[in-house]
Design a protein around this motif. Structure first.
Motif, mmCIF file in Angstrom:
data_model
loop_
_atom_site.group_PDB
_atom_site.id
_atom_site.type_symbol
_atom_site.label_atom_id
_atom_site.label_comp_id
_atom_site.label_asym_id
_atom_site.label_seq_id
_atom_site.Cartn_x
_atom_site.Cartn_y
_atom_site.Cartn_z
ATOM 1 N N VAL A 33 0.781 -1.006 0.139
ATOM 2 C CA VAL A 33 0.050 -0.041 -0.057
ATOM 3 C C VAL A 33 1.091 1.228 -0.058
ATOM 4 C CG1 VAL A 33 -1.748 -1.000 1.201
ATOM 5 C CG2 VAL A 33 -0.258 -0.006 2.607
ATOM 6 N N TYR A 34 0.351 2.228 -0.288
ATOM 7 C CA TYR A 34 0.962 3.521 -0.175
ATOM 8 C C TYR A 34 0.304 4.367 0.777
ATOM 9 C CZ TYR A 34 3.448 1.869 -4.297
ATOM 10 O OH TYR A 34 4.371 1.267 -4.835
ATOM 11 N N HIS A 35 1.278 4.987 1.796
ATOM 12 C CA HIS A 35 0.558 5.715 2.707
ATOM 13 C C HIS A 35 0.552 7.123 2.742
ATOM 14 C CE1 HIS A 35 -0.704 6.282 7.041
ATOM 15 N NE2 HIS A 35 0.204 6.856 7.159
ATOM 16 N N ASP A 37 2.410 12.686 9.001
ATOM 17 C CA ASP A 37 1.580 11.538 8.709
ATOM 18 C C ASP A 37 0.069 12.230 8.460
ATOM 19 O OD1 ASP A 37 0.084 9.573 8.256
ATOM 20 O OD2 ASP A 37 0.961 8.380 10.035
ATOM 21 N N VAL A 62 -2.584 10.465 8.179
ATOM 22 C CA VAL A 62 -3.539 9.736 8.812
ATOM 23 C C VAL A 62 -3.583 10.194 10.278
ATOM 24 C CG1 VAL A 62 -4.698 7.440 9.255
ATOM 25 C CG2 VAL A 62 -3.717 8.230 7.000
ATOM 26 N N LYS A 79 -3.971 4.934 -0.066
ATOM 27 C CA LYS A 79 -4.576 5.347 0.721
ATOM 28 C C LYS A 79 -5.210 6.597 0.998
ATOM 29 C CE LYS A 79 -4.504 1.027 2.613
ATOM 30 N NZ LYS A 79 -5.701 0.235 2.191
ATOM 31 N N TYR A 137 3.803 9.667 -1.053
ATOM 32 C CA TYR A 137 3.295 8.248 -0.480
ATOM 33 C C TYR A 137 4.412 7.356 -0.022
ATOM 34 C CZ TYR A 137 -1.360 10.076 -2.300
ATOM 35 O OH TYR A 137 -2.561 10.825 -2.165
ATOM 36 N N LEU A 180 4.387 0.850 1.697
ATOM 37 C CA LEU A 180 4.602 0.139 2.884
ATOM 38 C C LEU A 180 4.024 -1.429 2.534
ATOM 39 C CD1 LEU A 180 2.636 2.169 5.726
ATOM 40 C CD2 LEU A 180 5.171 1.742 5.471
ATOM 41 N N ASN A 205 8.481 -1.244 6.087
ATOM 42 C CA ASN A 205 8.878 0.004 5.107
ATOM 43 C C ASN A 205 9.297 -0.415 3.718
ATOM 44 O OD1 ASN A 205 10.167 2.271 3.850
ATOM 45 N ND2 ASN A 205 10.136 3.243 5.536
ATOM 46 N N GLU A 237 7.356 -0.845 10.752
ATOM 47 C CA GLU A 237 6.452 0.413 11.032
ATOM 48 C C GLU A 237 5.442 0.201 11.875
ATOM 49 O OE1 GLU A 237 7.620 3.289 10.112
ATOM 50 O OE2 GLU A 237 9.010 2.998 8.247
ATOM 51 N N MET A 270 1.426 1.816 12.650
ATOM 52 C CA MET A 270 0.328 1.106 12.455
ATOM 53 C C MET A 270 -0.512 1.368 14.042
ATOM 54 S SD MET A 270 -0.416 -2.994 11.807
ATOM 55 C CE MET A 270 0.193 -3.457 13.501
ATOM 56 N N TRP A 275 -2.067 4.977 13.881
ATOM 57 C CA TRP A 275 -3.338 5.142 13.026
ATOM 58 C C TRP A 275 -4.607 4.696 13.813
ATOM 59 C CZ3 TRP A 275 -1.212 0.987 8.777
ATOM 60 C CH2 TRP A 275 -0.106 1.585 8.105
#
Length: 188
Positions: free
Chosen positions: A49-51, A79, A81, A105, A147, A150, A167, A174, A178, A181
């Motif tokens: 995924v791309y955060h 961050d 999120v 994301k 982004y 992850l 990462n 990471e 998590m 979040w």
């Protein structure tokens, strides 16, 4: 969808078991039967995924009368999120990549919130601490959404069941990200 990726996104799928083994607790590593191959067999699900993260390039301008002001470049991250924020010790490369929107994301912190609260918080609590008397001024040069790649990997073995968040650049864990979040600890 074209995205700006933070770092070089070099971690491949076949390298994941080695990094997961490296990130295990020392008590689990004592068991000789637990190795990279067993972890690889125990992988139930893996997803890249791309955060979203905001990065801000700015100048820190410190007046030093009668001398000219000292200008230092700084780069901070937030961050998008959890609100976790800080300064980059060095400038990471940013590359462009074509990616499907399902793997990217969604950010929950808007640019308005970033400008109004988060940048000011980093300036006051992290940069201004270096200055004893007069605090510096700031000039924001660029704000960009990038982004972080992850890997989310679910592993179930006889020894443990765990979701790893690695990462995509370094392979480092990471887990802190998590946990953040799910909490509102860093939100303003």
């Amino acid at each position: 969808m074209n995205v700006n990726v933070l770092g070089e996104d070099t971690l491949e799928s076949h390298e994941l078991p080695g990094y997961m083994y490296k990130n295990l607790k020392p008590s689990l590593k004592l068991n000789r039967q637990l190795n990279k191959e067993l972890i690889e067999k125990g992988i139930v699900k893996k997803e890249k995924v791309y955060h979203p993260m905001w990065i801000v390039k700015m100048l820190e301008i410190a007046d030093r009368k009668p001398f000219p002001p000292r200008k230092r470049p700084n780069m901070l991250f937030v961050d998008a999120v959890s609100g976790y924020r800080g300064l980059f010790p060095n400038v990471p490369p940013i590359t462009q990549k074509e990616e499907t929107s399902t793997r990217v994301k969604k950010a929950s912190i808007t640019k308005q919130e970033l400008l109004g609260k988060y940048i000011v918080d980093v300036q006051e609590k992290q940069i201004n601490r270096k200055y004893v008397l007069k605090k510096p001024g700031y000039e924001i040069k660029e704000i960009e959404m990038v982004y972080l790649p992850l890997w989310l990997v679910e592993v179930e073995t006889a020894f443990f069941s765990k979701t790893f968040v690695l990462n995509g650049n370094t392979g480092e864990s990471e887990d802190l990200l998590m946990k953040l979040w799910k909490s509102n600890e860093w939100k303003l």
